[in-house]
Design an enzyme around this catalytic site. Structure first.
Site, PDB file in Angstrom:
ATOM      1  N   ASP A  51       5.362  10.561  -0.360  1.00 17.64           N
ATOM      2  CA  ASP A  51       5.512   9.111  -0.275  1.00 17.64           C
ATOM      3  C   ASP A  51       4.289   8.469   0.368  1.00 17.64           C
ATOM      4  O   ASP A  51       3.799   7.444  -0.089  1.00 17.64           O
ATOM      5  CB  ASP A  51       6.784   8.737   0.502  1.00 17.64           C
ATOM      6  CG  ASP A  51       6.935   9.543   1.787  1.00 17.64           C
ATOM      7  OD1 ASP A  51       6.906  10.786   1.706  1.00 17.64           O
ATOM      8  OD2 ASP A  51       7.043   8.944   2.868  1.00 17.64           O
TER       9      ASP A  51
ATOM     10  N   ASP B 180      -1.085   9.765   5.830  1.00 15.90           N
ATOM     11  CA  ASP B 180      -1.587   9.012   6.979  1.00 15.90           C
ATOM     12  C   ASP B 180      -2.763   9.817   7.554  1.00 15.90           C
ATOM     13  O   ASP B 180      -3.886   9.731   7.042  1.00 15.90           O
ATOM     14  CB  ASP B 180      -0.390   8.880   7.945  1.00 15.90           C
ATOM     15  CG  ASP B 180      -0.637   7.995   9.135  1.00 15.90           C
ATOM     16  OD1 ASP B 180      -1.784   7.887   9.580  1.00 15.90           O
ATOM     17  OD2 ASP B 180       0.323   7.406   9.660  1.00 15.90           O
ATOM     18  N   THR B 181      -2.515  10.657   8.558  1.00 13.34           N
ATOM     19  CA  THR B 181      -3.613  11.467   9.114  1.00 13.34           C
ATOM     20  C   THR B 181      -4.065  12.554   8.138  1.00 13.34           C
ATOM     21  O   THR B 181      -5.185  13.050   8.230  1.00 13.34           O
ATOM     22  CB  THR B 181      -3.176  12.164  10.421  1.00 13.34           C
ATOM     23  OG1 THR B 181      -2.141  13.105  10.120  1.00 13.34           O
ATOM     24  CG2 THR B 181      -2.692  11.170  11.449  1.00 13.34           C
ATOM     25  N   GLY B 182      -3.163  12.965   7.258  1.00 13.24           N
ATOM     26  CA  GLY B 182      -3.471  14.049   6.323  1.00 13.24           C
ATOM     27  C   GLY B 182      -3.015  15.415   6.815  1.00 13.24           C
ATOM     28  O   GLY B 182      -3.043  16.398   6.078  1.00 13.24           O
TER      29      GLY B 182
ATOM     30  N   LYS C  48      -2.694   5.613   3.326  1.00 12.59           N
ATOM     31  CA  LYS C  48      -3.147   4.831   4.492  1.00 12.59           C
ATOM     32  C   LYS C  48      -4.435   5.487   4.979  1.00 12.59           C
ATOM     33  O   LYS C  48      -4.481   6.130   6.030  1.00 12.59           O
ATOM     34  CB  LYS C  48      -2.054   4.859   5.569  1.00 12.59           C
ATOM     35  CG  LYS C  48      -2.147   3.722   6.565  1.00 12.59           C
ATOM     36  CD  LYS C  48      -1.209   3.945   7.740  1.00 12.59           C
ATOM     37  CE  LYS C  48       0.144   3.322   7.549  1.00 12.59           C
ATOM     38  NZ  LYS C  48       0.930   3.362   8.828  1.00 12.59           N
TER      39      LYS C  48
ATOM     40  N   GLY D 279      10.919  11.743   3.065  1.00 15.62           N
ATOM     41  CA  GLY D 279      10.413  10.462   2.569  1.00 15.62           C
ATOM     42  C   GLY D 279      10.225  10.354   1.066  1.00 15.62           C
ATOM     43  O   GLY D 279      10.359   9.274   0.488  1.00 15.62           O
TER      44      GLY D 279
ATOM     45  N   LEU E 145      -0.096  17.109   4.660  1.00 14.06           N
ATOM     46  CA  LEU E 145      -0.525  17.644   3.363  1.00 14.06           C
ATOM     47  C   LEU E 145      -1.457  18.832   3.519  1.00 14.06           C
ATOM     48  O   LEU E 145      -1.394  19.781   2.738  1.00 14.06           O
ATOM     49  CB  LEU E 145      -1.175  16.537   2.524  1.00 14.06           C
ATOM     50  CG  LEU E 145      -0.163  15.734   1.706  1.00 14.06           C
ATOM     51  CD1 LEU E 145      -0.810  14.506   1.088  1.00 14.06           C
ATOM     52  CD2 LEU E 145       0.478  16.601   0.614  1.00 14.06           C
TER      53      LEU E 145
HETATM   54  C1  PRP Z   1       5.773  11.170   6.743  1.00 17.84           C
HETATM   55  C2  PRP Z   1       5.372  11.251   5.289  1.00 17.84           C
HETATM   56  C3  PRP Z   1       4.432  12.412   5.257  1.00 17.84           C
HETATM   57  C4  PRP Z   1       3.774  12.350   6.618  1.00 17.84           C
HETATM   58  C5  PRP Z   1       2.413  11.762   6.495  1.00 17.84           C
HETATM   59  O1  PRP Z   1       6.772  12.084   6.989  1.00 17.84           O
HETATM   60  O2  PRP Z   1       6.499  11.462   4.456  1.00 17.84           O
HETATM   61  O3  PRP Z   1       5.098  13.649   5.069  1.00 17.84           O
HETATM   62  O4  PRP Z   1       4.590  11.514   7.458  1.00 17.84           O
HETATM   63  O5  PRP Z   1       1.746  11.704   7.736  1.00 17.84           O
HETATM   64  P1  PRP Z   1       0.408  12.504   8.051  1.00 17.84           P
HETATM   65  O6  PRP Z   1      -0.534  12.306   6.889  1.00 17.84           O
HETATM   66  O7  PRP Z   1      -0.087  11.846   9.304  1.00 17.84           O
HETATM   67  O8  PRP Z   1       0.743  13.947   8.276  1.00 17.84           O
HETATM   68  P2  PRP Z   1       7.627  12.110   8.341  1.00 17.84           P
HETATM   69  O9  PRP Z   1       7.013  13.082   9.305  1.00 17.84           O
HETATM   70  O10 PRP Z   1       7.837  10.706   8.834  1.00 17.84           O
HETATM   71  O11 PRP Z   1       8.991  12.754   7.842  1.00 17.84           O
HETATM   72  P3  PRP Z   1      10.023  12.183   6.724  1.00 17.84           P
HETATM   73  O12 PRP Z   1       9.338  12.305   5.382  1.00 17.84           O
HETATM   74  O13 PRP Z   1      11.205  13.078   6.839  1.00 17.84           O
HETATM   75  O14 PRP Z   1      10.323  10.742   7.068  1.00 17.84           O
END
Ligand code: PRP
Length: 173
Positions: A97, A100-102, A128, A41, A105
């Site tokens: 990018d 979301d839940t964290g 978010k 992303g 990271l």
């Molecule tokens: C998305 C984004 C973050 C993660 C965030 O990646 O790029 O890495 O989700 O979500 P979280 O805070 O709930 O863990 P995704 O898993 O969609 O993979 P991508 O970047 O390849 O699209």
């Protein structure tokens, strides 16, 4: 899912990325910056951010994704590609990018700390925060967004929409 409306236009994104790059350029003036994008992303955000920095920087990527269905993070994070740069003693800035839940990271931070960087900071374009499950300290935040499905500027829904220049919200077909 289909496009509902533009949340942030390419011009608004560009201005925000410039603002973040300016702050980072000041903060890392005397440091050895390694900007690490989280694939897939962050590929667009990192490339724009890196080119707006006014200081030297190394750029690298790691891969991370949560599995499960594509709109709900499963809480299981798969870490793929490792950084090519040896980050020991360097100043690492993780560039994401969206948070979301964290969970993603949190896992990434734990992995990087094992390699003993001089410092480790986090830059996210979209926060978010309503959806957070685990606490993650963020150093640079672009936009705080509501709990809606977003895509574009690198962010996908089921691998679609990553190439949109704007960030859009999505709705049911
Ligand atoms: C998305 C984004 C973050 C993660 C965030 O990646 O790029 O890495 O989700 O979500 P979280 O805070 O709930 O863990 P995704 O898993 O969609 O993979 P991508 O970047 O390849 O699209």
């Amino acid at each position: 899912m289909k496009i509902d409306k533009v949340l942030y236009s390419r011009d608004e994104i560009e201005a925000k990325v410039k603002e973040l790059a300016d702050r980072i350029s000041v903060d890392y003036k005397e440091k050895e910056l390694v900007a690490v994008g989280v694939l897939k992303g962050a590929f667009v955000f990192v490339s724009d951010l890196a080119r707006k920095l006014s200081i030297p920087a190394m750029v690298d990527f790691i891969a991370a994704s949560s599995y499960g269905d594509s709109v709900v993070s499963s809480g299981h994070v798969l870490l793929g590609k490792k950084p090519a740069v040896d980050v020991k003693g360097k100043d690492v800035l993780i560039v994401e990018d969206i948070i979301d839940t964290g969970e993603t990271l949190k896992e990434i931070i734990e992995e990087f700390l094992k390699d003993k960087p001089a410092s480790l900071k986090i830059c996210v374009l979209l926060d978010k925060r309503e959806r957070r499950k685990v606490e993650v300290a963020l150093d640079y935040i672009g936009f705080v967004i509501p709990n809606v499905f977003v895509a574009g500027y690198g962010i996908d829904w089921a691998e679609r929409f990553r190439n949109l220049p704007d960030i859009v919200s999505l709705c049911e077909e």
